[in-house]
Design a protein around this motif. Structure first.
Motif, mmCIF file in Angstrom:
data_model
loop_
_atom_site.group_PDB
_atom_site.id
_atom_site.type_symbol
_atom_site.label_atom_id
_atom_site.label_comp_id
_atom_site.label_asym_id
_atom_site.label_seq_id
_atom_site.Cartn_x
_atom_site.Cartn_y
_atom_site.Cartn_z
ATOM 1 N N THR A 121 -23.995 85.199 1.360
ATOM 2 C CA THR A 121 -22.743 84.474 1.277
ATOM 3 C C THR A 121 -21.964 85.636 0.501
ATOM 4 N N HIS A 122 -20.374 85.184 0.487
ATOM 5 C CA HIS A 122 -18.932 85.832 0.014
ATOM 6 C C HIS A 122 -19.454 86.092 -1.227
ATOM 7 N N ASP A 123 -19.727 85.054 -1.853
ATOM 8 C CA ASP A 123 -20.077 85.171 -3.892
ATOM 9 C C ASP A 123 -21.394 85.809 -3.912
ATOM 10 N N ASP A 124 -22.179 86.557 -2.840
ATOM 11 C CA ASP A 124 -23.194 87.137 -3.362
ATOM 12 C C ASP A 124 -22.990 88.511 -3.719
ATOM 13 N N ILE A 125 -22.906 89.486 -5.356
ATOM 14 C CA ILE A 125 -21.971 90.195 -4.693
ATOM 15 C C ILE A 125 -22.859 91.428 -5.603
ATOM 16 N N THR A 126 -24.239 90.921 -6.105
ATOM 17 C CA THR A 126 -24.799 92.067 -6.965
ATOM 18 C C THR A 126 -24.677 93.529 -6.239
ATOM 19 N N ALA A 127 -24.711 94.123 -5.222
ATOM 20 C CA ALA A 127 -25.218 94.603 -4.894
ATOM 21 C C ALA A 127 -23.589 95.476 -4.729
ATOM 22 N N SER A 144 -21.070 85.225 -14.705
ATOM 23 C CA SER A 144 -20.771 84.251 -13.853
ATOM 24 C C SER A 144 -20.514 85.295 -12.425
ATOM 25 N N ASP A 145 -20.392 84.842 -10.864
ATOM 26 C CA ASP A 145 -19.962 86.437 -9.728
ATOM 27 C C ASP A 145 -18.353 86.491 -10.437
ATOM 28 N N VAL A 146 -18.342 87.496 -10.988
ATOM 29 C CA VAL A 146 -16.867 87.863 -11.841
ATOM 30 C C VAL A 146 -17.004 89.689 -10.928
ATOM 31 N N LEU A 147 -17.217 90.273 -10.163
ATOM 32 C CA LEU A 147 -17.796 91.572 -10.203
ATOM 33 C C LEU A 147 -17.907 92.623 -10.989
ATOM 34 N N GLN A 148 -16.135 92.187 -12.030
ATOM 35 C CA GLN A 148 -16.314 93.276 -13.217
ATOM 36 C C GLN A 148 -16.736 92.666 -14.523
ATOM 37 N N ALA A 185 -23.070 87.813 7.851
ATOM 38 C CA ALA A 185 -23.064 87.310 6.802
ATOM 39 C C ALA A 185 -24.789 87.766 6.510
ATOM 40 N N ARG A 186 -25.890 87.883 7.502
ATOM 41 C CA ARG A 186 -27.261 88.229 6.896
ATOM 42 C C ARG A 186 -26.823 90.043 7.141
ATOM 43 N N ARG A 187 -26.325 90.585 7.558
ATOM 44 C CA ARG A 187 -26.513 91.912 7.725
ATOM 45 C C ARG A 187 -26.280 92.459 6.042
ATOM 46 N N ARG A 188 -25.076 91.663 5.305
ATOM 47 C CA ARG A 188 -24.423 91.409 3.244
ATOM 48 C C ARG A 188 -26.710 92.058 3.032
#
Length: 255
Positions: free
Chosen positions: A80-86, A51-55, A118-121
């Protein structure tokens, strides 16, 4: 492919996204990656969905990249805010994220003054990482260490794969042949199949039942990296099946 290619090169896939786990989106990337890797001689050895959970992403990524030659991640590199793969990949490698100037330049040409936060993310890449080309649309993916981080959109992911393959150390490709048994169930073919499997422990033998209005049976798929040994095992399997009283047996071509 050279004759001295390593026998086995392995890869894992880490599929990232709540939308996959919830069932809202059906994943097709795993299938496409598996097919692509098979052609270049890399074994897809494991796949996980998180899931979209960092840890959770960090833990899964660290476990997989330690165990296998390569890891491919899909999803979570959008705006978006939940795009945390990077963020997770950077954390796993213990490095910071930075905006890649090449991505910023590309985005500026496309969006101009509409290049918002947002796009710069999507321009963020772990320090020390390199870009993975995106021939379809949007920003590229990236790679660091033995990890390739790709988009989740299937058409974009497939395009990125074309830049990933040449960077991988390929092994000896696996080839397969299929023996079709009609009119006999798995209970009948189990013993001869097991006997051949035990005689060839370095090969993969699988039974895939089928049912249709015209009848039933199983497709027996034998896989090996040695085409000559594979041919011998298929011949043994046919003999073993017929020796068990199963007559409707033939090898078929599978596209």
């Amino acid at each position: 492919m050279t004759d001295n290619a390593p026998d086995r090169v392995t890869c894992a896939v880490l599929i990232i996204g709540d939308e996959i786990l919830s069932g809202r989106t059906q994943d097709t990337n795993l299938r496409d990656i598996a097919r692509y890797l098979g052609v270049i001689g890399v074994d897809l050895a494991e796949a996980r969905t998180v899931s979209d959970v960092l840890q959770d992403i960090v833990d899964a990524l660290n476990a997989l990249r330690e165990r296998y030659d390569y890891v491919i991640t899909t999803g979570g590199i959008g705006p978006t805010h939940d795009d945390i793969t990077a963020d997770a990949v950077a954390a796993a490698f213990g490095v910071e994220l930075e905006e890649h100037p090449e991505i910023i330049e590309m985005m500026s040409k496309r969006w101009g003054t509409e290049l918002n936060a947002a796009r710069r993310r999507m321009a963020r890449v772990p320090v020390g990482g390199a870009l993975v080309k995106n021939p379809v649309q949007g920003p590229p993916g990236f790679t660091i260490g033995n990890v390739f981080t790709l988009a989740g959109v299937p058409s974009i992911m497939r395009g990125m794969l074309e830049d990933v393959g040449p960077r991988m150390r390929g092994g000896r490709p696996t080839v397969s042949r299929t023996v079709r048994v009609e009119g006999s169930g798995e209970g009948v073919i189990a013993a001869p199949l097991e006997a051949v499997a035990k005689a060839h422990p370095d090969m993969s033998l699988g039974s895939y039942p089928f049912f249709s209005p015209d009848g039933f049976g199983s497709n027996l798929v034998v896989r090996s990296r040695d085409p000559d040994a594979l041919a011998g095992a298929v011949a043994e399997l046919i003999v073993a099946l017929k020796g068990a009283g199963i007559e409707n047996v033939r090898e078929i071509e599978v596209a």
